[in-house]
Structures are given as C-alpha cells and as structure tokens.
Scaffold this motif. Structure first.
Motif, PDB file in Angstrom:
ATOM      1  N   LEU A  48      -5.293   7.490  -4.493  1.00  0.00           N
ATOM      2  CA  LEU A  48      -4.972   6.021  -5.701  1.00  0.00           C
ATOM      3  C   LEU A  48      -5.586   6.401  -6.831  1.00  0.00           C
ATOM      4  O   LEU A  48      -5.631   6.088  -7.651  1.00  0.00           O
ATOM      5  CB  LEU A  48      -4.904   4.744  -4.848  1.00  0.00           C
ATOM      6  N   ALA A  49      -6.485   7.487  -7.124  1.00  0.00           N
ATOM      7  CA  ALA A  49      -7.418   7.795  -7.781  1.00  0.00           C
ATOM      8  C   ALA A  49      -6.114   7.887  -9.233  1.00  0.00           C
ATOM      9  O   ALA A  49      -6.300   7.531 -10.164  1.00  0.00           O
ATOM     10  CB  ALA A  49      -7.462   9.243  -7.560  1.00  0.00           C
ATOM     11  N   PRO A  50      -5.177   8.903  -9.574  1.00  0.00           N
ATOM     12  CA  PRO A  50      -4.756   9.204 -10.350  1.00  0.00           C
ATOM     13  C   PRO A  50      -3.956   8.124 -11.029  1.00  0.00           C
ATOM     14  O   PRO A  50      -3.967   7.243 -11.984  1.00  0.00           O
ATOM     15  CB  PRO A  50      -3.909   9.837  -9.966  1.00  0.00           C
ATOM     16  N   LEU A  51      -2.971   7.099 -10.114  1.00  0.00           N
ATOM     17  CA  LEU A  51      -3.115   5.914 -10.395  1.00  0.00           C
ATOM     18  C   LEU A  51      -4.066   4.708 -11.146  1.00  0.00           C
ATOM     19  O   LEU A  51      -3.340   3.737 -11.980  1.00  0.00           O
ATOM     20  CB  LEU A  51      -1.888   5.586  -9.367  1.00  0.00           C
ATOM     21  N   THR A  52      -4.850   4.489 -10.503  1.00  0.00           N
ATOM     22  CA  THR A  52      -6.131   3.837 -11.152  1.00  0.00           C
ATOM     23  C   THR A  52      -6.099   4.071 -12.096  1.00  0.00           C
ATOM     24  O   THR A  52      -6.504   3.130 -12.987  1.00  0.00           O
ATOM     25  CB  THR A  52      -6.950   4.228  -9.913  1.00  0.00           C
ATOM     26  N   ALA A  53      -6.282   5.087 -12.595  1.00  0.00           N
ATOM     27  CA  ALA A  53      -6.972   5.792 -13.966  1.00  0.00           C
ATOM     28  C   ALA A  53      -5.582   5.730 -14.687  1.00  0.00           C
ATOM     29  O   ALA A  53      -6.574   5.069 -16.011  1.00  0.00           O
ATOM     30  CB  ALA A  53      -7.087   7.556 -14.046  1.00  0.00           C
ATOM     31  N   GLN A  54      -4.639   5.612 -14.491  1.00  0.00           N
ATOM     32  CA  GLN A  54      -3.606   5.457 -15.193  1.00  0.00           C
ATOM     33  C   GLN A  54      -3.240   3.503 -15.571  1.00  0.00           C
ATOM     34  O   GLN A  54      -3.090   2.839 -16.937  1.00  0.00           O
ATOM     35  CB  GLN A  54      -2.345   5.674 -14.914  1.00  0.00           C
ATOM     36  N   LEU A 112      -5.337  -3.413  -0.277  1.00  0.00           N
ATOM     37  CA  LEU A 112      -4.798  -2.322  -1.536  1.00  0.00           C
ATOM     38  C   LEU A 112      -6.496  -2.571  -1.964  1.00  0.00           C
ATOM     39  O   LEU A 112      -7.650  -3.570  -1.793  1.00  0.00           O
ATOM     40  CB  LEU A 112      -4.385  -3.518  -2.007  1.00  0.00           C
ATOM     41  N   PRO A 113      -6.822  -2.123  -2.877  1.00  0.00           N
ATOM     42  CA  PRO A 113      -7.658  -1.641  -3.758  1.00  0.00           C
ATOM     43  C   PRO A 113      -7.647  -3.026  -5.241  1.00  0.00           C
ATOM     44  O   PRO A 113      -6.780  -4.210  -5.411  1.00  0.00           O
ATOM     45  CB  PRO A 113      -7.779  -0.575  -4.592  1.00  0.00           C
ATOM     46  N   ILE A 114      -9.150  -3.202  -6.088  1.00  0.00           N
ATOM     47  CA  ILE A 114      -8.963  -4.453  -6.678  1.00  0.00           C
ATOM     48  C   ILE A 114      -9.010  -3.890  -7.760  1.00  0.00           C
ATOM     49  O   ILE A 114     -10.131  -2.931  -7.801  1.00  0.00           O
ATOM     50  CB  ILE A 114     -10.265  -5.227  -6.538  1.00  0.00           C
ATOM     51  N   VAL A 115      -7.731  -3.596  -8.731  1.00  0.00           N
ATOM     52  CA  VAL A 115      -8.509  -3.317  -9.991  1.00  0.00           C
ATOM     53  C   VAL A 115      -7.268  -4.045 -11.273  1.00  0.00           C
ATOM     54  O   VAL A 115      -6.545  -4.897 -10.890  1.00  0.00           O
ATOM     55  CB  VAL A 115      -7.251  -1.761  -9.969  1.00  0.00           C
ATOM     56  N   LEU A 165       0.888  -1.000  -0.163  1.00  0.00           N
ATOM     57  CA  LEU A 165      -0.170  -0.003  -0.043  1.00  0.00           C
ATOM     58  C   LEU A 165       1.341   1.619   0.143  1.00  0.00           C
ATOM     59  O   LEU A 165       0.449   2.291  -0.894  1.00  0.00           O
ATOM     60  CB  LEU A 165      -1.082   0.132   1.299  1.00  0.00           C
ATOM     61  N   SER A 166       2.104   1.364   1.033  1.00  0.00           N
ATOM     62  CA  SER A 166       2.638   2.493   0.992  1.00  0.00           C
ATOM     63  C   SER A 166       3.578   2.674  -0.621  1.00  0.00           C
ATOM     64  O   SER A 166       4.342   3.582  -1.101  1.00  0.00           O
ATOM     65  CB  SER A 166       3.809   1.696   1.568  1.00  0.00           C
ATOM     66  N   ALA A 167       3.873   1.766  -1.207  1.00  0.00           N
ATOM     67  CA  ALA A 167       4.574   2.104  -2.917  1.00  0.00           C
ATOM     68  C   ALA A 167       3.351   2.514  -3.795  1.00  0.00           C
ATOM     69  O   ALA A 167       3.814   2.547  -4.188  1.00  0.00           O
ATOM     70  CB  ALA A 167       4.914   0.105  -2.861  1.00  0.00           C
ATOM     71  N   VAL A 168       1.888   1.406  -3.477  1.00  0.00           N
ATOM     72  CA  VAL A 168       1.265   1.907  -4.161  1.00  0.00           C
ATOM     73  C   VAL A 168       0.710   3.774  -3.857  1.00  0.00           C
ATOM     74  O   VAL A 168       0.531   4.749  -5.273  1.00  0.00           O
ATOM     75  CB  VAL A 168      -0.037   2.020  -5.090  1.00  0.00           C
ATOM     76  N   GLY A 169       0.847   3.618  -3.160  1.00  0.00           N
ATOM     77  CA  GLY A 169       0.623   5.589  -2.711  1.00  0.00           C
ATOM     78  C   GLY A 169       1.449   6.282  -2.538  1.00  0.00           C
ATOM     79  O   GLY A 169       1.218   7.539  -3.321  1.00  0.00           O
ATOM     80  N   GLN A 170       2.883   5.709  -2.926  1.00  0.00           N
ATOM     81  CA  GLN A 170       3.912   6.525  -3.287  1.00  0.00           C
ATOM     82  C   GLN A 170       3.926   6.887  -4.534  1.00  0.00           C
ATOM     83  O   GLN A 170       4.154   8.490  -5.318  1.00  0.00           O
ATOM     84  CB  GLN A 170       4.935   6.444  -2.700  1.00  0.00           C
ATOM     85  N   ARG A 171       3.264   5.930  -5.429  1.00  0.00           N
ATOM     86  CA  ARG A 171       3.218   6.051  -7.089  1.00  0.00           C
ATOM     87  C   ARG A 171       2.234   6.952  -7.408  1.00  0.00           C
ATOM     88  O   ARG A 171       3.113   8.346  -8.188  1.00  0.00           O
ATOM     89  CB  ARG A 171       3.269   4.816  -7.730  1.00  0.00           C
ATOM     90  N   SER A 172       1.643   7.029  -6.429  1.00  0.00           N
ATOM     91  CA  SER A 172       0.546   7.754  -7.017  1.00  0.00           C
ATOM     92  C   SER A 172       0.224   9.564  -6.325  1.00  0.00           C
ATOM     93  O   SER A 172      -0.051  10.149  -7.059  1.00  0.00           O
ATOM     94  CB  SER A 172      -1.234   7.199  -6.573  1.00  0.00           C
ATOM     95  N   LEU A 173       0.950   9.639  -5.163  1.00  0.00           N
ATOM     96  CA  LEU A 173       1.557  10.787  -4.483  1.00  0.00           C
ATOM     97  C   LEU A 173       2.499  11.421  -5.214  1.00  0.00           C
ATOM     98  O   LEU A 173       2.021  12.946  -5.722  1.00  0.00           O
ATOM     99  CB  LEU A 173       1.806  10.780  -3.303  1.00  0.00           C
ATOM    100  N   GLN A 174       3.193  10.658  -6.091  1.00  0.00           N
ATOM    101  CA  GLN A 174       4.425  11.621  -7.106  1.00  0.00           C
ATOM    102  C   GLN A 174       3.884  11.605  -8.637  1.00  0.00           C
ATOM    103  O   GLN A 174       4.483  12.737  -8.848  1.00  0.00           O
ATOM    104  CB  GLN A 174       5.224  10.606  -7.161  1.00  0.00           C
ATOM    105  N   ALA A 175       2.238  11.015  -8.747  1.00  0.00           N
ATOM    106  CA  ALA A 175       2.001  11.617  -9.945  1.00  0.00           C
ATOM    107  C   ALA A 175       1.138  12.378  -9.948  1.00  0.00           C
ATOM    108  O   ALA A 175       0.655  13.157 -11.164  1.00  0.00           O
ATOM    109  CB  ALA A 175       0.975  10.365 -10.495  1.00  0.00           C
TER     110      ALA A 175
END
Ligand code: GLY
Length: 366
Positions: free
Chosen positions: A334-340, A309-312, A56-66
């Motif tokens: 997580l919206a930007p990463l999920t959309a991507q 974690l979400p289900i994507v 969660l920390s890793a996907v959150g960090q990616r989305s935050l950076q986006a």
C-alpha cells in the motif's frame, strides 16, 4: 513538513511530497527501515491478503496497479532500481474444502477481470514441481509479486534526498502540538522542531507519539518472524502460499519463509517456537527445503490497527497532522497509494474516494 518514521510508508510519503515541491524532514527513532520493513517479505498480493475484505482488496488492487509506474519513476530519480519481481503467486489448497473456496474466489476475481488459473494434478506439478504431496490444487495469480522492502526504502530515501529532503535517524518524536502562527511543534529527543504539516507514519510505535487533543492512535504490534534460507537448488517458479507459511524465491539462491503472527507486545526476539514452526510448515509445503541452509531470522512488528485497513487521513483534533499508519500486513503493497493519498491531502487536491475507507475517525477521537 515533518514525516515521523522512515519505514516503507514514511519513506514513500517523504519522496512523494519532496517530488511535489515540499520541504521535507524525516525523523526515525532507529535507522531507516529498521522496524517492520527490514523483516518484511514485501509481497504484493492483494488477492490473497484481501480474502474476506472487499475494501482491502480494492485499495490493494489500486496500489498494485500503481507499482510499475512507481518503480519506473523511482528508478530514474534514485539512479538505482530496487528489486521488483512480478512472477505471480501460487496459493496452495491442502484439502478439498479449501480448494472449493479458492475456486470460488477465482470466479469472483474473473468478474472483476483479474486473470487467475486453477491448477491440479499434472498441471500443478508442471507449474511447481517442488510442491509436496499434500497439495490438492492451487490458484495461480500471475499479477502478484514482491519487492525488496529494504532496498525499496533506501531508493525512496535517496530520491527524496535528491529532492531536498533531510533524513534524521535515531531521533524519537514524543509529542505533536499546536505552535504559533498555525504551525505544529514536534517535540523530540533532540529538541522541538516546527513544521506546517506533520505526517505520523511511525508504524507500531505511532501510538507512542502523543498528539494534543487526540486519543493515542490505536496501533498495536503484531510480531512476524521471517526466515532466510539458502538453497542452491532449482528455484521456486513463483511465490508459494500455503496454509501455515509462504515461500518467496529471493535472488541469489535464497528462499524467504514467513511469517509468524504473534500478539506479544513490543517483544522483537526470535523464538525457538517461531523458527521451528516455520521450518516444519515450509518443509511440509516443499519437502526439499529440508536440504536448505539456515541463514538468518528477522523479526518485525507489524502495525496492526482496528481492522485490516490502514489509518490514513487528516486529524480532526489537531489541524495539520495527517495519519499514515496501521498498515498491518500490507505496508509495502500500500506504499504507493498511501503516498499518493497523503500528497493529495497536503496539496489540497480533490478528496480521493479511498480516504472514506481509511478515515482516522473510524479509529477514535483522532
Ligand atoms: N504480508 C505478509 C505478512 O505480513 O506476513
């Protein structure tokens, strides 16, 4: 392309797909952002929410950076800039053991290059003079922040509409099934609709949409009550995160106080116990909040999944269906990463490694 749900996730997906050239139709059983999104404090804090979960920390960090790029691009397409503030968080330790855990987490974050500062005594008081005497120290994470959840969703839908998307509210999707010529049929309270792909982003209500050949997606509601207080005092310098509540300095002299975490099914009532518990926790953290005016309480049902974690990802049972749900406490983050990720799946881009952690297969026969 049909997107089921116009909360923060469905709206971000709709814009991303419309911007990539897809013809998008968005359905929502209420008005846009009418579920969990309107009650969200919309914090961007992966290094707090991700305590205890590396993934969660890793996907959150990616989305935050986006986020910076996401907001810039959105502001230019929507013609308006949603509330977006990266003033950081102060995670407060109420006893020495908690302080040791926070300092250990700061050391781990330093190895990843994440800047944090441990504050105590005069430096803590200088950073946030309004903290009460119970705070023994606090971890400052400057890169964290918050966004206006409803404001952001509205901007996403304006930008999606400008790209040709059609938004239909007060229409409930009840079933997704295979149609003819490889297309999908979405049965709704306004009749059947067809599409080449369907994205299921219905938040807590995702499991109420039947998918032919698949189990109901295991998403359950987790109630959160959030207070809006009016406080014409010196504003908080940043988000303050305590053991029993968090405080978000909202523009216009408001402070948001969140949030309860309650397993009460689809009950969207605000309760006396929820409100009084938050007020007591907020005043213990920042005693001067006793002078604040009570403005309102909002209630949302977070879409809890099988883990943090979400289900994507794509459905194995019904080709063409993509799940984007179960974001629990971190839909806005997580919206930007999920959309991507959804755009990558729809546009047949090379598989993103993050999808391995979010796979629907881990949540049953989906
Ligand atoms: N992300 C904060 C909450 O769900 O309360």
């Amino acid at each position: 392309m049909i997107v089921i749900g116009a909360g923060i996730i469905g709206s971000a997906v709709a814009w991303e797909l419309a911007a990539a050239g897809a013809r998008v139709r968005v359905l929502d059983m209420r008005a846009p952002a009418g579920g969990a999104t309107q009650a969200s404090a919309a914090m961007l804090a992966p290094y707090i929410e991700g305590h205890g979960s590396e993934a969660l920390s890793a996907v959150g960090q990616r989305s935050l950076q986006a986020y910076d790029g996401f907001i810039e691009r959105l502001a230019s397409e929507a013609g308006r800039r949603p509330l977006y503030d990266r003033r950081g968080t102060l995670e407060v330790a109420r006893d020495e053991a908690h302080g040791r855990r926070l300092r250990a987490s700061a050391e781990a974050l330093a190895t990843e290059g994440v800047e944090t500062t441990w504050l105590e005594g005069p430096s803590l008081h200088a950073a946030e003079p309004l903290l009460g005497p119970g705070a023994v120290g606090a971890l400052l994470v400057p890169c964290h922040g918050f966004v206006g959840g409803t404001d952001l969703t509205e901007a996403l839908l304006i930008a999606a509409t400008a790209r040709g998307a059609v938004i239909e509210d007060h229409v409930r999707a009840t079933r997704v099934r295979a149609g003819s010529n490889g297309r999908l049929v979405v049965e709704t309270t306004r009749g059947a609709m067809t599409a080449d792909r369907v994205v299921l982003a219905g938040g807590s209500w995702s499991g109420q949409v039947a998918v032919d050949g698949a189990d109901p997606v295991p998403v359950h509601p987790v109630r959160g009550q959030l207070l809006h207080l009016a406080w014409p005092e010196q504003p908080l310098a940043r988000i303050v995160w305590g053991a029993d509540c968090y405080l978000v300095p909202w523009p216009g002299g408001e402070v948001l106080v969140g949030a309860t975490v309650e397993d009460v099914g689809f009950d969207e009532r605000a309760t006396v116990a929820g409100v009084t518990g938050l007020i007591e926790a907020a005043c213990a953290l920042v005693p001067r909040l006793g002078d604040a005016a009570f403005t309102s309480v909002r209630v949302g049902l977070r879409p809890g999944g099988i883990d943090d974690l979400p289900i994507v990802g794509p459905s194995a049972a019904l080709p063409g269906l993509i799940y984007a749900t179960a974001h629990y406490r971190n839909g806005v983050l997580l919206a930007p990463l999920t959309a991507q990720l959804v755009r990558g799946l729809v546009m047949d881009e090379p598989a993103d490694p993050a999808l391995a952690h979010l796979s629907p297969a881990r949540a049953g026969a989906l």
